[in-house]
Motif scaffolding. Structure first.
Motif, PDB file in Angstrom:
ATOM      1  N   CYS A  60     -16.229   1.497   0.510  1.00 28.01           N
ATOM      2  CA  CYS A  60     -15.189   0.678   0.861  1.00 28.01           C
ATOM      3  C   CYS A  60     -14.756   0.831   2.542  1.00 28.01           C
ATOM      4  N   LEU A  61     -15.224   2.049   3.024  1.00 28.03           N
ATOM      5  CA  LEU A  61     -14.982   2.370   4.366  1.00 28.03           C
ATOM      6  C   LEU A  61     -13.427   2.483   4.303  1.00 28.03           C
TER       7      LEU A  61
ATOM      8  N   SER B  81      -8.979  11.574   0.126  1.00 34.76           N
ATOM      9  CA  SER B  81      -8.493  10.431   0.591  1.00 34.76           C
ATOM     10  C   SER B  81      -6.918  10.559   1.332  1.00 34.76           C
ATOM     11  N   MET B  82      -6.394   9.208   1.674  1.00 32.74           N
ATOM     12  CA  MET B  82      -5.156   9.547   2.359  1.00 32.74           C
ATOM     13  C   MET B  82      -3.985  10.251   1.793  1.00 32.74           C
TER      14      MET B  82
ATOM     15  N   ASP C 119     -17.189   7.154  -1.674  1.00 32.16           N
ATOM     16  CA  ASP C 119     -15.990   6.938  -0.994  1.00 32.16           C
ATOM     17  C   ASP C 119     -15.757   8.553  -0.301  1.00 32.16           C
ATOM     18  N   VAL C 120     -14.902   8.392   0.410  1.00 28.86           N
ATOM     19  CA  VAL C 120     -14.423   9.536   1.298  1.00 28.86           C
ATOM     20  C   VAL C 120     -14.242  10.738   0.230  1.00 28.86           C
TER      21      VAL C 120
ATOM     22  N   ASN D 211     -11.398   9.246  -7.515  1.00 26.76           N
ATOM     23  CA  ASN D 211     -10.368   8.577  -6.836  1.00 26.76           C
ATOM     24  C   ASN D 211      -9.771   7.431  -7.246  1.00 26.76           C
ATOM     25  N   ASN D 212      -8.779   6.836  -6.563  1.00 24.58           N
ATOM     26  CA  ASN D 212      -8.376   5.483  -6.830  1.00 24.58           C
ATOM     27  C   ASN D 212      -9.679   4.598  -6.786  1.00 24.58           C
TER      28      ASN D 212
ATOM     29  N   HIS E 101      -7.331   0.769  -6.524  1.00 20.15           N
ATOM     30  CA  HIS E 101      -7.637  -0.166  -5.291  1.00 20.15           C
ATOM     31  C   HIS E 101      -8.273  -1.381  -5.790  1.00 20.15           C
TER      32      HIS E 101
ATOM     33  N   LEU F 203      -3.607  -0.776  -2.610  1.00 24.07           N
ATOM     34  CA  LEU F 203      -4.133   0.552  -2.713  1.00 24.07           C
ATOM     35  C   LEU F 203      -2.825   1.515  -3.189  1.00 24.07           C
TER      36      LEU F 203
ATOM     37  N   ARG G  45       1.072  -1.267  -0.038  1.00 22.45           N
ATOM     38  CA  ARG G  45       0.030   0.111  -0.009  1.00 22.45           C
ATOM     39  C   ARG G  45       0.959   1.224  -0.196  1.00 22.45           C
TER      40      ARG G  45
HETATM   41  N1  NVA Z   1      -9.807   6.521  -1.374  1.00 13.02           N
HETATM   42  C1  NVA Z   1      -9.507   6.263  -0.155  1.00 13.02           C
HETATM   43  C2  NVA Z   1      -9.978   4.583  -0.051  1.00 13.02           C
HETATM   44  C3  NVA Z   1      -9.641   4.190   1.514  1.00 13.02           C
HETATM   45  C4  NVA Z   1      -9.545   2.612   1.520  1.00 13.02           C
HETATM   46  C5  NVA Z   1      -7.998   6.321   0.233  1.00 13.02           C
HETATM   47  O1  NVA Z   1      -7.303   6.259  -0.710  1.00 13.02           O
HETATM   48  O2  NVA Z   1      -7.563   6.908   1.134  1.00 13.02           O
END
Ligand code: NVA
Ligand code: CP
Length: 302
Positions: free
Chosen positions: A259-260, A223-224, A219-220, A161-162, A131, A126, A104
């Motif tokens: 996906c949480l 992202s991270m 999704d959020v 996003n991903n 992902h 990810l 990841r």
């Molecule tokens: N799009 C989010 C997915 C987290 C599982 C991220 O990359 O943070």
């Protein structure tokens, strides 16, 4: 035999993906029946995490333990990767010691470079761009609840996003239609959209994308790695929240997935995860079963 990697969904053929989903459902049943199945005795997985994780870490680690093997958690904080040892050298060394590796990380190009130098299968757990493991769990969940996803309509509402990019790959590999709604400036990878224009549409209006959808996914909004953009994104995505009212615009039997981790009050209303259409907990559990099927496939074919 050439080593098989899983960096995107395109690394497996549609027939192979279908077989992995079928196997995931079988492995889940075996688990529920308490069967002991340990094909990976003495096999070891290396797990490189440069970003946080709950589901991915626990599902891979549990999956490997259930298969009779072992998993090693590697963080950049306490490996030489974090001190600048080249990716290529790390790949060559680690792949002489373990049987399979999951990563990841941030840039997708990093995992491609790692895979190019690895003698064992590498799984994308990810990156900023994709992902794919989550998509295996999502498709398994859809199949379990509604049967084949072929020919269905999926609505992606929110950030391009991903996860969204992996949904575009999934639309092609599993043969469904994808209706994406995202604010201007937050669209998915343009080249991917263009390459799949026959089945993927991108609009800015959520209502349009939700029409006839059999599956609604979000999704959020940040992202991270995008923590500093959080406020700007909250402002841009105000009209993109999924709520029970919004779900009523989709097909009557539509499922909801995420996906949480989720942010209640942002991309989902407070009550959305517990709505009758929501299958998010099954979706999270299926990470375990789908990835066990994936690991089995990659080790059998490498
Ligand atoms: N799009 C989010 C997915 C987290 C599982 C991220 O990359 O943070
Ligand atoms: N969905 C997912 O990948 O969750 P984690 O970040 O907890 O692994």
């Amino acid at each position: 035999m050439a080593v098989r990697h899983f960096l995107t969904l395109n690394d497996l053929t549609p027939a192979e993906l279908e077989a992995v989903i079928k196997r995931a459902i079988e492995l889940k049943k075996m688990n529920q029946e308490g069967a002991v199945f340990e094909p990976f005795k003495n096999r070891v997985m290396g797990m490189i995490f440069e970003k946080s994780s709950t589901r991915t870490r626990v599902s891979f680690e549990s999956g490997m333990a259930q298969f009779g093997g072992h998993a090693i958690f590697l963080s950049p904080r306490d490996t030489q990767l974090g001190r600048g040892e080249p990716i290529e050298d790390s790949a060559r060394v680690l792949s002489r010691m373990v049987d399979i590796i999951m990563i990841r990380t941030f840039e997708h190009e990093k995992i491609e470079r790692f895979a190019a130098y690895s003698n064992v299968p590498v799984i994308n757990a990810l990156t900023d761009d994709y992902h794919p493991c989550q998509l295996l769990a999502d498709i398994q969940t859809y199949v379990e609840h509604r049967g084949s996803i072929k020919g269905k309509v999926v609505a992606w509402i929110g950030d391009g996003n991903n996860m969204c990019n992996s949904y575009i790959n999934a639309a092609a590999q599993f043969d469904f239609k994808l209706q994406i709604a995202c604010p201007k400036g937050f669209e998915p990878m343009q080249s991917l959209v263009a390459a799949n224009a026959d089945r993927v549409t991108v609009v800015s209006d959520p209502e349009t994308a939700l029409k006839d959808a059999n599956l609604v996914v979000t999704d959020v909004w940040a992202s991270m790695g995008q923590e500093e953009e959080q406020q700007e994104r909250i402002n841009a995505f105000q009209n993109y929240q999924i709520s029970p009212e919004r779900m009523s615009l989709a097909a009557p039997d539509a499922l909801f997935m995420h996906c949480l981790p989720a942010h209640r009050g942002e991309e989902v209303s407070e009550d959305m995860l517990d709505h009758s259409s929501s299958v998010v907990w099954d979706e999270a559990e299926n990470r375990l079963h789908a990835q066990k099927a994936l690991m089995e496939f990659l080790l059998q074919h490498s």
